[in-house]
Scaffold this active site. Structure first.
Site, PDB file in Angstrom:
ATOM      1  N   SER A 104      57.014 109.053  35.033  1.00  0.00           N
ATOM      2  CA  SER A 104      57.341 107.793  35.702  1.00  0.00           C
ATOM      3  C   SER A 104      58.237 108.052  36.911  1.00  0.00           C
ATOM      4  CB  SER A 104      57.968 106.817  34.706  1.00  0.00           C
ATOM      5  OG  SER A 104      57.997 105.505  35.219  1.00  0.00           O
ATOM      6  N   ASP A 239      48.424 102.135  29.736  1.00  0.00           N
ATOM      7  CA  ASP A 239      49.657 101.987  30.516  1.00  0.00           C
ATOM      8  C   ASP A 239      49.666 100.602  31.180  1.00  0.00           C
ATOM      9  OD1 ASP A 239      51.708 102.092  32.469  1.00  0.00           O
ATOM     10  OD2 ASP A 239      51.507 104.259  32.641  1.00  0.00           O
ATOM     11  N   HIS A 267      52.902 103.252  28.678  1.00  0.00           N
ATOM     12  CA  HIS A 267      53.837 103.863  29.623  1.00  0.00           C
ATOM     13  C   HIS A 267      54.969 104.438  28.788  1.00  0.00           C
ATOM     14  CE1 HIS A 267      55.173 104.316  33.804  1.00  0.00           C
ATOM     15  NE2 HIS A 267      56.397 104.131  33.342  1.00  0.00           N
TER      16      HIS A 267
END
Length: 288
Positions: A104, A239, A267
């Protein structure tokens, strides 16, 4: 087993780092996402990678865990500083070049590290990532799911950060919307992990607020074609923040990059159910 945490001075700040495996093995630097600390990288997961012949290094970025923190709501750094921190950490550890795995926001740091310090990155693994940085809008890519967008617009009310249990509960509820919907949410396991995160944080309020406020700098998606490091892109099929089209686009824009979808994953930092796929993929990718 971990060799123990160390406070390392790098780029004018103090970063807490921990390593697993033989110091003589090739290094793999793990860069966590916003709001996380080094604990996001499970010690058993790191141990599996170390058993495969890597010196695995996890560390707390600024505002995370035991590293230097800014006052909550006033981060004294931007994304470029996190990139400089990663390079300086390698310097402090005497590592000329490392394999780099970022998740991320950590994947954004890793992309810039590969672009701006190409000699320091032996290979690149990007997880739950978007081309360029979080915060840079890409109208050609899938939007955040409506359900997550609504939750982010409201979000759980900030707790009394001095209340350990309230802070841990807040962390659990903040993570819940990012998890895959096809698997039951392990609230008990997440709550136990959240307690450990809160207990070792120098400033949990700073950790859970400041990283989301920093300046991502100028967009760099147009530069991705200049990345020379061998690149692996891992992306959850569920995600909700960066739907899989983000990962596919990222892999398409980096020369020679390989895209690997992770079924039943949101995620998230590699849930245990996907370790049997992720660990071998990383080990194959980091071998000469």
């Amino acid at each position: 087993m971990p060799t123990g945490e160390r406070i390392i001075k790098a780029n004018g700040v103090e970063l807490c780092a921990e390593s697993f495996g033989d110091p003589a093995d090739p290094a793999l630097l793990l860069i966590h996402g916003a709001g996380h600390s080094m604990l996001a990288w499970d010690a058993e997961f790191a141990g599996r990678l170390a058993a495969g012949g890597l010196r695995v290094i996890r560390y707390d970025g600024r505002d995370a865990g035991r590293s230097t923190a800014s006052p909550p709501g006033a981060p004294a750094y931007g994304l470029a500083d996190l990139v400089a921190d990663a390079a300086a950490l390698l310097d402090a550890l005497g590592i000329p070049a490392a394999h780099v795995l970022g998740m991320s926001q950590g994947a954004a740091v890793a992309q810039l590290l590969a672009l701006d310090h190409p000699d320091r990155v032996a290979s690149l693994t990007l997880a739950s990532a978007t081309p360029g940085g979080p915060g840079h809008h890409h109208p050609d890519l899938p939007e955040t799911t409506p359900e997550l967008a609504d939750l982010l617009a409201g979000g759980p009310a900030e707790p009394d950060w001095s209340d350990r249990d309230a802070a841990a509960d807040y962390l659990v509820e903040a993570e819940r919307p990012f998890a895959a919907r096809s698997r039951p949410f392990d609230r008990a396991g997440m709550r136990a992990a959240a307690g450990r995160v809160v207990d070792r944080a120098a400033d949990i309020a700073a950790q859970l607020t400041n990283p989301f406020m920093i300046d991502a700098g100028e967009p760099w998606r147009g530069r991705l074609g200049r990345i020379t490091a061998p690149t692996l892109v891992l992306h959850g099929t569920e995600d909700p923040l960066f739907p899989p089209g983000h990962g596919r686009a990222l892999a398409a824009e980096i020369p020679g990059a390989r895209f690997v979808p992770l079924d039943g994953t949101g995620h998230e930092v590699f849930p245990r159910h996907c370790w049997d796929a992720v660990v071998p993929a990383i080990l194959r990718h980091t071998r000469p």
